[in-house]
Design a protein around this motif. Structure first.
Motif, PDB file in Angstrom:
ATOM      1  N   ALA A  28       0.857  -1.186   0.000  1.00 45.62           N
ATOM      2  CA  ALA A  28       0.000   0.000   0.000  1.00 45.62           C
ATOM      3  C   ALA A  28       0.892   1.234   0.000  1.00 45.62           C
ATOM      4  O   ALA A  28       2.034   1.193   0.488  1.00 45.62           O
ATOM      5  N   ASP A  29       0.405   2.337  -0.543  1.00 46.34           N
ATOM      6  CA  ASP A  29       1.195   3.578  -0.555  1.00 46.34           C
ATOM      7  C   ASP A  29       1.575   4.008   0.854  1.00 46.34           C
ATOM      8  O   ASP A  29       2.648   4.565   1.076  1.00 46.34           O
ATOM      9  N   ASP A  30       0.705   3.745   1.833  1.00 46.99           N
ATOM     10  CA  ASP A  30       0.954   4.175   3.214  1.00 46.99           C
ATOM     11  C   ASP A  30       1.473   3.036   4.101  1.00 46.99           C
ATOM     12  O   ASP A  30       1.355   3.095   5.324  1.00 46.99           O
ATOM     13  N   GLY A  49       5.823   4.392   4.291  1.00 46.93           N
ATOM     14  CA  GLY A  49       5.730   4.691   2.876  1.00 46.93           C
ATOM     15  C   GLY A  49       6.256   3.592   1.981  1.00 46.93           C
ATOM     16  O   GLY A  49       7.170   2.845   2.320  1.00 46.93           O
ATOM     17  N   LYS A  50       5.647   3.528   0.811  1.00 44.25           N
ATOM     18  CA  LYS A  50       5.985   2.502  -0.173  1.00 44.25           C
ATOM     19  C   LYS A  50       7.402   2.648  -0.736  1.00 44.25           C
ATOM     20  O   LYS A  50       8.113   1.638  -0.860  1.00 44.25           O
ATOM     21  N   GLU A  58      -0.363  -3.148   4.420  1.00 43.12           N
ATOM     22  CA  GLU A  58      -0.316  -1.836   5.044  1.00 43.12           C
ATOM     23  C   GLU A  58       0.579  -1.820   6.291  1.00 43.12           C
ATOM     24  O   GLU A  58       0.995  -0.763   6.737  1.00 43.12           O
ATOM     25  N   GLU A  84      12.621   7.126  -6.462  1.00 43.50           N
ATOM     26  CA  GLU A  84      11.235   6.735  -6.731  1.00 43.50           C
ATOM     27  C   GLU A  84      10.272   7.881  -6.417  1.00 43.50           C
ATOM     28  O   GLU A  84       9.339   8.136  -7.172  1.00 43.50           O
ATOM     29  N   LYS A 119       7.880   9.951  -9.219  1.00 47.30           N
ATOM     30  CA  LYS A 119       6.432  10.101  -9.074  1.00 47.30           C
ATOM     31  C   LYS A 119       6.010  11.564  -9.169  1.00 47.30           C
ATOM     32  O   LYS A 119       4.930  11.869  -9.634  1.00 47.30           O
TER      33      LYS A 119
END
Length: 136
Positions: A21-23, A37-38, A97, A130, A134
């Motif tokens: 997950a991004d978070d 964080g990812k 997560e 990264e 983004k």
């Protein structure tokens, strides 16, 4: 078999990152503070793949609801055998997560700490690259 286990066993870094997950919050067995964080989590996982030798999962345990998984592994780090566990908690979308790792014995954890410390400059640079990609 859990998809993360499949990705790790295939050494598929992209598939591993896609399951985060991004978070996501990564809790290391050798660092005091968690890493949120990812980008940093994916970079840490790539670093671990560089320092672990003969890595393999030996057991997989899941809760009945499928949101919590424990993946027990064995590996070698700088000549020390380690046994550890990846504890994964999945969000509503099925992405990881919360990712916590524990290892034993102490001598193996110390070897892992030293090996990861040597990788950390590269890990941070990969995570920043990264994030920059983004934002571009």
């Amino acid at each position: 078999m859990h998809p993360f286990r499949q990705a790790v066993e295939a050494r598929d870094e992209e598939a591993m990152a896609a399951l985060l997950a991004d978070d996501v919050v990564f809790t290391s067995p050798v660092a005091f503070k968690p890493y949120p964080g990812k980008p940093i989590t994916a970079a840490i996982l790539r670093g671990v793949m560089r320092v672990f030798e003969d890595f393999h999962y030996i057991r997989e345990i899941a809760d009945a609801g499928g949101r919590d998984h424990a993946l027990v592994f064995e590996a070698n780090v700088a000549g020390k055998k380690v046994t550890g566990c990846d504890f994964l908690h999945m969000n509503d979308d099925g992405l990881i997560e919360d990712f916590m790792v524990m290892v034993r014995p102490l001598s193996g954890a110390q070897a892992l700490s030293e090996a990861m410390a040597a990788q950390f400059g590269r890990i941070q640079a990969e995570a920043l690259d990264e994030i920059s990609a983004k934002q571009a």
